[in-house]
Scaffold this motif. Structure first.
Motif, PDB file in Angstrom:
ATOM      1  N   CYS A  68      46.166  62.640  50.510  1.00 53.89           N
ATOM      2  CA  CYS A  68      45.905  62.696  51.958  1.00 53.89           C
ATOM      3  C   CYS A  68      44.405  62.680  52.237  1.00 53.89           C
ATOM      4  O   CYS A  68      43.940  61.995  53.157  1.00 53.89           O
ATOM      5  CB  CYS A  68      46.558  63.914  52.588  1.00 53.89           C
ATOM      6  SG  CYS A  68      45.985  65.505  51.951  1.00 53.89           S
ATOM      7  N   TYR A  69      43.620  63.413  51.439  1.00 52.46           N
ATOM      8  CA  TYR A  69      42.172  63.445  51.630  1.00 52.46           C
ATOM      9  C   TYR A  69      41.545  62.108  51.247  1.00 52.46           C
ATOM     10  O   TYR A  69      40.721  61.568  51.982  1.00 52.46           O
ATOM     11  CB  TYR A  69      41.539  64.571  50.806  1.00 52.46           C
ATOM     12  CG  TYR A  69      40.035  64.554  50.872  1.00 52.46           C
ATOM     13  CD1 TYR A  69      39.366  65.066  51.987  1.00 52.46           C
ATOM     14  CD2 TYR A  69      39.277  64.010  49.845  1.00 52.46           C
ATOM     15  CE1 TYR A  69      37.993  65.031  52.064  1.00 52.46           C
ATOM     16  CE2 TYR A  69      37.893  63.971  49.920  1.00 52.46           C
ATOM     17  CZ  TYR A  69      37.259  64.483  51.036  1.00 52.46           C
ATOM     18  OH  TYR A  69      35.888  64.438  51.116  1.00 52.46           O
ATOM     19  N   VAL A  70      41.951  61.571  50.114  1.00 50.65           N
ATOM     20  CA  VAL A  70      41.385  60.306  49.639  1.00 50.65           C
ATOM     21  C   VAL A  70      41.640  59.194  50.650  1.00 50.65           C
ATOM     22  O   VAL A  70      40.733  58.437  50.998  1.00 50.65           O
ATOM     23  CB  VAL A  70      41.952  59.937  48.250  1.00 50.65           C
ATOM     24  CG1 VAL A  70      41.512  58.546  47.822  1.00 50.65           C
ATOM     25  CG2 VAL A  70      41.526  60.978  47.213  1.00 50.65           C
ATOM     26  N   LYS A  71      42.877  59.099  51.142  1.00 51.92           N
ATOM     27  CA  LYS A  71      43.212  58.030  52.099  1.00 51.92           C
ATOM     28  C   LYS A  71      42.428  58.193  53.400  1.00 51.92           C
ATOM     29  O   LYS A  71      41.931  57.210  53.952  1.00 51.92           O
ATOM     30  CB  LYS A  71      44.715  58.009  52.383  1.00 51.92           C
ATOM     31  CG  LYS A  71      45.506  57.411  51.252  1.00 51.92           C
ATOM     32  CD  LYS A  71      46.966  57.300  51.616  1.00 51.92           C
ATOM     33  CE  LYS A  71      47.724  56.605  50.507  1.00 51.92           C
ATOM     34  NZ  LYS A  71      49.128  56.399  50.863  1.00 51.92           N
ATOM     35  N   CYS A  72      42.331  59.405  53.904  1.00 55.00           N
ATOM     36  CA  CYS A  72      41.559  59.627  55.134  1.00 55.00           C
ATOM     37  C   CYS A  72      40.092  59.283  54.925  1.00 55.00           C
ATOM     38  O   CYS A  72      39.460  58.660  55.774  1.00 55.00           O
ATOM     39  CB  CYS A  72      41.685  61.075  55.586  1.00 55.00           C
ATOM     40  SG  CYS A  72      43.288  61.465  56.274  1.00 55.00           S
ATOM     41  N   HIS A  73      39.561  59.689  53.796  1.00 51.91           N
ATOM     42  CA  HIS A  73      38.159  59.427  53.488  1.00 51.91           C
ATOM     43  C   HIS A  73      37.906  57.922  53.383  1.00 51.91           C
ATOM     44  O   HIS A  73      36.892  57.419  53.873  1.00 51.91           O
ATOM     45  CB  HIS A  73      37.772  60.141  52.187  1.00 51.91           C
ATOM     46  CG  HIS A  73      36.317  60.293  52.000  1.00 51.91           C
ATOM     47  ND1 HIS A  73      35.567  59.371  51.324  1.00 51.91           N
ATOM     48  CD2 HIS A  73      35.465  61.254  52.411  1.00 51.91           C
ATOM     49  CE1 HIS A  73      34.312  59.756  51.317  1.00 51.91           C
ATOM     50  NE2 HIS A  73      34.218  60.900  51.969  1.00 51.91           N
ATOM     51  N   GLU A  74      38.838  57.214  52.758  1.00 49.98           N
ATOM     52  CA  GLU A  74      38.697  55.762  52.610  1.00 49.98           C
ATOM     53  C   GLU A  74      38.766  55.042  53.953  1.00 49.98           C
ATOM     54  O   GLU A  74      38.134  54.015  54.153  1.00 49.98           O
ATOM     55  CB  GLU A  74      39.787  55.207  51.698  1.00 49.98           C
ATOM     56  CG  GLU A  74      39.610  55.559  50.240  1.00 49.98           C
ATOM     57  CD  GLU A  74      40.821  55.188  49.396  1.00 49.98           C
ATOM     58  OE1 GLU A  74      41.876  54.784  49.946  1.00 49.98           O
ATOM     59  OE2 GLU A  74      40.723  55.325  48.160  1.00 49.98           O
ATOM     60  N   LYS A  75      39.551  55.582  54.886  1.00 49.08           N
ATOM     61  CA  LYS A  75      39.781  54.896  56.161  1.00 49.08           C
ATOM     62  C   LYS A  75      38.828  55.335  57.272  1.00 49.08           C
ATOM     63  O   LYS A  75      38.855  54.762  58.355  1.00 49.08           O
ATOM     64  CB  LYS A  75      41.224  55.094  56.610  1.00 49.08           C
ATOM     65  CG  LYS A  75      42.189  54.382  55.693  1.00 49.08           C
ATOM     66  CD  LYS A  75      43.605  54.555  56.148  1.00 49.08           C
ATOM     67  CE  LYS A  75      44.513  53.867  55.147  1.00 49.08           C
ATOM     68  NZ  LYS A  75      45.626  53.227  55.763  1.00 49.08           N
ATOM     69  N   GLN A  76      38.009  56.341  57.013  1.00 51.68           N
ATOM     70  CA  GLN A  76      37.118  56.792  58.077  1.00 51.68           C
ATOM     71  C   GLN A  76      36.104  55.705  58.415  1.00 51.68           C
ATOM     72  O   GLN A  76      35.691  54.936  57.555  1.00 51.68           O
ATOM     73  CB  GLN A  76      36.414  58.087  57.700  1.00 51.68           C
ATOM     74  CG  GLN A  76      35.139  57.922  56.915  1.00 51.68           C
ATOM     75  CD  GLN A  76      34.468  59.250  56.628  1.00 51.68           C
ATOM     76  OE1 GLN A  76      35.124  60.274  56.528  1.00 51.68           O
ATOM     77  NE2 GLN A  76      33.183  59.237  56.465  1.00 51.68           N
TER      78      GLN A  76
END
Length: 136
Positions: A34-42
Motif C-alpha cells: 500500500c505504501y509503495v504503490k501510493c509512493h509510486e503514484k504520488q
C-alpha cells in the motif's frame, strides 16, 4: 566527469532519503505494498511545490502556512496520533494539541509518521474505541 560526480551525489542523496524515510516516516520493513504503490503514484511535482524537495525539511509553500490559531475553532472530538519517531517534532505536536479543546493524543512507541502502518493493530483498536466513545 562532472556529470558522473553529479550522478553519484544524486544516488547518495536518494540512498540517504530512503534511510531517513525508514527511520522517521515508515519504520515497517519491507515497506508494505500500500505504501509503495501510493509512493509510486504520488505527483512529485505537486508534492515538491507543497512540501519542498524532501520529507525532512519544509521548503515548499507549506513552509509559510500556519493554521495553529484556527485549531481552537474545532468543536468536535479529535483523535491526534503520532509516532515516537515521527518527522513532526514533539513540540509541533504539543503546540497543535494544546489548541484543540478535549483532544485525545496517542503516541505509538514503534512508529514513525505513518502510525496506521507501523502500529496498525493498536492504531485500528484506538480509532475504533475513540469512535465508539464519541458516537452520537
Amino acid at each position: 566527469k562532472n556529470l558522473q560526480h553529479i550522478l553519484t551525489a544524486v544516488c547518495r542523496y536518494q540512498d540517504l532519503v530512503k534511510h531517513l524515510t525508514g527511520m522517521w516516516t515508515i519504520r515497517t520493513y519491507p515497506w508494505p505494498t500500500c505504501y509503495v504503490k501510493c509512493h509510486e503514484k504520488q505527483n512529485v511535482e505537486i508534492y515538491a511545490l507543497m512540501q519542498g524537495d524532501d520529507e525532512f525539511t519544509a521548503g515548499g509553500v507549506l513552509s509559510h502556512v500556519n493554521f495553529t490559531e484556527h485549531l481552537r475553532r474545532i468543536n468536535v472530538p479529535v483523535l491526534m496520533t503520532h509516532g515516537r519517531f515521527d518527522t513532526m517534532t514533539a513540540s509541533q505536536q504539543e503546540n497543535m494539541a494544546k489548541e484543540i479543546r478535549g483532544v485525545k493524543v496517542i503516541e505509538y512507541e514503534h512508529s514513525g509518521h505513518l502510525t496506521m502502518i507501523d502500529d496498525a493493530g493498536k492504531f485500528n483498536d484506538d480509532v475504533a474505541t475513540f469512535m465508539l466513545i464519541n458516537e452520537k
